[in-house]
Design an enzyme around this catalytic site. Structure first.
Site, PDB file in Angstrom:
ATOM      1  N   ASP A 256      22.366 -63.430  14.148  1.00  0.00           N
ATOM      2  CA  ASP A 256      21.465 -63.185  13.007  1.00  0.00           C
ATOM      3  C   ASP A 256      20.089 -63.779  13.300  1.00  0.00           C
ATOM      4  OD1 ASP A 256      20.745 -62.199  10.528  1.00  0.00           O
ATOM      5  OD2 ASP A 256      21.469 -63.944   9.419  1.00  0.00           O
TER       6      ASP A 256
ATOM      7  N   GLY B 295      15.788 -72.357  -2.754  1.00  0.00           N
ATOM      8  CA  GLY B 295      15.817 -70.922  -2.502  1.00  0.00           C
ATOM      9  C   GLY B 295      17.203 -70.361  -2.680  1.00  0.00           C
TER      10      GLY B 295
ATOM     11  N   GLY C 205      21.690 -63.973  -0.281  1.00  0.00           N
ATOM     12  CA  GLY C 205      22.867 -63.196  -0.624  1.00  0.00           C
ATOM     13  C   GLY C 205      24.151 -63.988  -0.557  1.00  0.00           C
ATOM     14  N   MET C 206      24.177 -65.048   0.244  1.00  0.00           N
ATOM     15  CA  MET C 206      25.398 -65.815   0.437  1.00  0.00           C
ATOM     16  C   MET C 206      25.467 -67.059  -0.441  1.00  0.00           C
ATOM     17  SD  MET C 206      26.979 -66.944   4.104  1.00  0.00           S
ATOM     18  CE  MET C 206      28.598 -67.680   4.278  1.00  0.00           C
ATOM     19  N   GLY C 207      24.313 -67.643  -0.766  1.00  0.00           N
ATOM     20  CA  GLY C 207      24.351 -68.867  -1.548  1.00  0.00           C
ATOM     21  C   GLY C 207      22.977 -69.376  -1.920  1.00  0.00           C
TER      22      GLY C 207
END
Length: 204
Positions: free
Chosen positions: A143, A26, A29-31
Site C-alpha cells: 500500500d 484523522g 476507512g479502517m479506523g
C-alpha cells in the site's frame, strides 16, 4: 447506499492503558487515529483504533494485527514505531505508535508541485531503505503511496522519511509460503501505485 462506518467508542479525555486521549487526528476507512499523552511524563503518542463494526470481520482484524506485527519485526528507523497493542473494555482494537510531527509526501507535493532532484532522490533512497529492510524480513508493504510516506524534521534533515500503514502487508516465510494474505484473486491497494502482478491479483 452503505452507511458510513461508526467511530470507535473512544472519547477525548478518556484514559486507555497508560495514555489519555487528547484529540482526534484523522479518520480513514479502517479506523481512527487519536493523539494521546502520558499524564505523568508527558510523552505524546498516536493511537490507531479500528472501526467497531470492522472488529467483527476476522480479515480486517487480521490486517490490523498484521500491521503491528510487521512493523515490530522490521525495526527500521524509516518505518513508524508501534509501541503497544490491545483492546479497550468496549472491545475496540487499538495500537500505540510514535507521534509524528510533519506532513505526508502527498501534501508536500500538493504544496510544492515539484521537489528539487537532490531532495527527491534523498526521499526515495530512504523509502528504498525502509522497503529493503521490510523485504529482508519477508514483509511486502502493498500500500505504498505518497499518503503513506511521512516527512519529519530529524537529525538536521527536513525530509526524514517514515513509512506508514502496513495494514495491507503480506507476511511471507522462507520459501515463499504466505502467513497472511487476502483471498486468492482479490485486488487490494492504490491502483496508481500497484505493480502489474498486484493489479492482476497474483498470489506471488
Amino acid at each position: 447506499m452503505a452507511s458510513p462506518a461508526s467511530s470507535p467508542s473512544i472519547a477525548v479525555g478518556q484514559t486507555i492503558g497508560n495514555y489519555t486521549i487528547t484529540a482526534k487526528l484523522g479518520e480513514g476507512g479502517m479506523g481512527v487515529v487519536y493523539l494521546a499523552e502520558h499524564p505523568v511524563i508527558g510523552r505524546k503518542v498516536a493511537m490507531k483504533a479500528i472501526h467497531p463494526e470492522l472488529s467483527r470481520n476476522p480479515e480486517v482484524v487480521s490486517r490490523f494485527v498484521t500491521e503491528a506485527k510487521a512493523v515490530n519485526q522490521i525495526g527500521n528507523e524509516h518505518i513508524v514505531d508501534i509501541h503497544d497493542f490491545g483492546t479497550t473494555p468496549e472491545g475496540d482494537f487499538y495500537f500505540i505508535m510514535e507521534f509524528l510531527q510533519g506532513e505526508a509526501l502527498a501534501d508536500r507535493l500538493a504544496r510544492e508541485s515539484v521537489i528539487e532532484p537532490g531532495r527527491a532522490l534523498g526521499i526515495a533512497a530512504q523509502v528504498a531503505d525502509a522497503l529493503a529492510a521490510s523485504h529482508a524480513h519477508g514483509i511486502i508493504h502493498r500500500d505504498l503511496k505518497p499518503e503513506n510516506i511521512f516527512l519529519i524534521a530529524k537529525g538536521g534533515s527536513k525530509d526524514f522519511v517514515k513509512v506508514l500503514d502496513f495494514g495491507l502487508a503480506k507476511l511471507t516465510l522462507g520459501d515463499d509460503k504466505v502467513s497472511h494474505k487476502t483471498r486468492t484473486g482479490s485486488v487490494m491497494g492504490p491502483p496508481y501505485y500497484m505493480s502489474p502482478e498486484q493489479c492482476e491479483g497474483r498470489p506471488n
